[in-house]
Write an enzyme that holds these catalytic residues in place. Structure first.
Site, PDB file in Angstrom:
ATOM      1  N   PRO A   1       0.802  -1.228   0.000  1.00 15.05           N
ATOM      2  CA  PRO A   1       0.000   0.000   0.000  1.00 15.05           C
ATOM      3  C   PRO A   1       0.834   1.277   0.000  1.00 15.05           C
ATOM      4  O   PRO A   1       0.864   2.010   1.000  1.00 15.05           O
ATOM      5  CB  PRO A   1      -0.816  -0.127   1.292  1.00 15.05           C
ATOM      6  N   CYS A   2       1.475   1.571  -1.103  1.00 15.47           N
ATOM      7  CA  CYS A   2       2.278   2.778  -1.163  1.00 15.47           C
ATOM      8  C   CYS A   2       1.392   4.032  -1.144  1.00 15.47           C
ATOM      9  O   CYS A   2       1.864   5.132  -0.908  1.00 15.47           O
ATOM     10  CB  CYS A   2       3.193   2.766  -2.381  1.00 15.47           C
TER      11      CYS A   2
END
Lengths: 188, 253
Positions: free
Chosen positions: B213-214
């Protein structure tokens, strides 16, 4: 028989070369699917040894993958694969030295078992395979490509990185040598 | 034809390079000459065995085995086979590529399957669509977008990124659903305080957004920072996860 082959030299092979360039493989996977059997067969015939052949087969398609993206559209993929395999084979042998060569040649299974005599017109397959294995490397490669895999002289030349005339000469010398070898075996 | 000429042509007769008329002349000569007749028979025998040897190809099992070994060789060389699927999500069409080690690619906004395939083929020799094989990916994506899944159990394949990027991404994976951190804080967590720009770069090279989950890494001061899938997507993902920033809330009126 001879004239049929002659015809294939001028007709069929030419068609095949253009056909390969016209319907180039859509992707690399298709290239492997299309040529894996003949390339495996080729390296087995070159080395006469199943394990060495598998190594060469892998190295050929590893290199091919890396080079595939840089290949110009319209290239002859088939001749190109033969060229990679042949270069690897020649370098491989050079690295290992020439001594082990003949010892490696008769390991692959062969179904022929009749005695190796040519006097009465009988040459068995095992004898022929041994004789092919005893050919000098470049001659062996040229001979297998031309006589067993049906490559045109143009493709043999491309695979060996030499002129068409040199390709012809290599095949010729190989046949000359094979005939001599097989005649000798018959009289032994 | 003389015996001398006949003998000089024997190699070419084996090879099959002679004109039909020459072959006929040789056959005629051989029929009337004992020694040459013997040579003719030898050549025909040799040609016969050559044909047999040429037909003797490796069996299907040998080819299959070589192909399996080739696949592992490609794996070792960093070119694993990739299967992929196409998924419809609230943030648009997603293409997801999977190797034997895990998810190796998540792509937003790819216009066509053909182009996506072509891109994967630059790094993998074997690429094929496999919707059934990506059932778990499909289920987890659905659950995630439905709000039922807060942590992907899918494994990821990060072999194509540098060790630094992989380190940043592994740390990013620990950020919980609905929470955010800053580039600077993430840099500090991987032991490189002050490397927030490099961390930003590494996140930009995240091959598996959403799963790693950047989008949960934002700039200091509440600004969004960047996102490969576009800032609108980043905003939407954060919104779906229930994270609220003043500017994150979509304008409703």
């Amino acid at each position: 028989m001879a004239d049929e082959t002659r015809q294939s030299e001028t007709g069929f092979d030419t068609v095949m070369v253009t056909a390969t360039s016209r319907c180039a493989p859509a992707d690399f996977g298709e290239l492997i699917d299309r040529h894996q059997t003949e390339i495996l067969s080729y390296v087995r015939r070159l080395t006469g040894n199943a394990a060495t052949a598998e190594d060469l087969f892998q190295d050929t398609f590893l290199r091919a993958f890396v080079g595939f993206a840089r290949l110009r559209p319209g290239s002859n993929h088939r001749a190109w694969l033969y060229r990679i395999a042949t270069n690897l084979f020649l370098n491989h042998r050079r690295a290992r030295g020439r001594r082990a060569e003949v010892a490696l040649t008769s390991e692959l299974p062969s179904r022929g078992s009749s005695p190796s005599t040519v006097h009465d017109g009988v040459v068995d397959r095992a004898a022929l395979r041994r004789a092919i294995g005893g050919l000098p490397r470049r001659q062996r490669a040229a001979f297998i490509q031309r006589q067993l895999h049906g490559l045109s002289y143009r493709d043999v030349a491309a695979a060996l990185g030499c002129s068409e005339a040199a390709a012809r000469a290599n095949v010729y010398q190989a046949v000359r040598r094979l005939r001599r070898e097989l005649a000798n075996w018959g009289t032994r | 034809m003389t015996c001398d000429l006949f003998v000089r042509r024997l190699e070419e007769l084996v090879i099959g390079d002679l004109r039909a008329t020459t072959v006929t002349a040789m056959r005629r000569h051989a029929a009337g000459c004992g020694d040459c007749g013997l040579e003719w028979d030898r050549v025909q025998a040799l040609r016969g065995v050559l044909t047999q040897v040429a037909d003797d190809e490796p069996d299907a099992e040998a080819v299959r085995r070589a192909r399996v070994q080739l696949r592992s060789a490609y794996d070792r060389a960093g070119h694993p086979a990739v299967r992929f699927g196409r998924f419809q999500t609230p943030v648009g069409v997603l293409f997801v590529g999977v190797t034997d080690q895990g998810v190796c690619d998540v792509t937003f906004g790819q216009p066509s399957e053909q182009r996506y395939r072509a891109r994967l083929l630059k790094r993998s020799p074997e690429v094929w669509r496999d919707d059934a094989g990506l059932a778990t990916v499909s289920e987890e994506l659905q659950a995630y977008f439905g709000g039922a899944l807060t942590r992907f159990s899918l494994s990821v394949d990060l072999r194509q990124v540098t060790p630094f990027t992989a380190r940043v991404l592994r740390e990013t994976r620990k950020i919980r659903f609905g929470q955010v951190t800053s580039y600077g804080a993430l840099a500090a967590r991987i032991g490189s305080p002050g490397a927030s720009r490099a961390v930003g770069g590494a996140l930009g090279r995240n091959p598996v957004p959403i799963i790693i989950p950047c989008h949960r890494v934002i700039a200091q001061g509440g600004r969004l920072g960047g996102f490969t899938g576009g800032l609108l997507t980043k905003r939407t993902l954060l919104w779906l996860e229930g994270f609220r920033l003043p500017e994150v809330a979509p304008k409703l009126f």
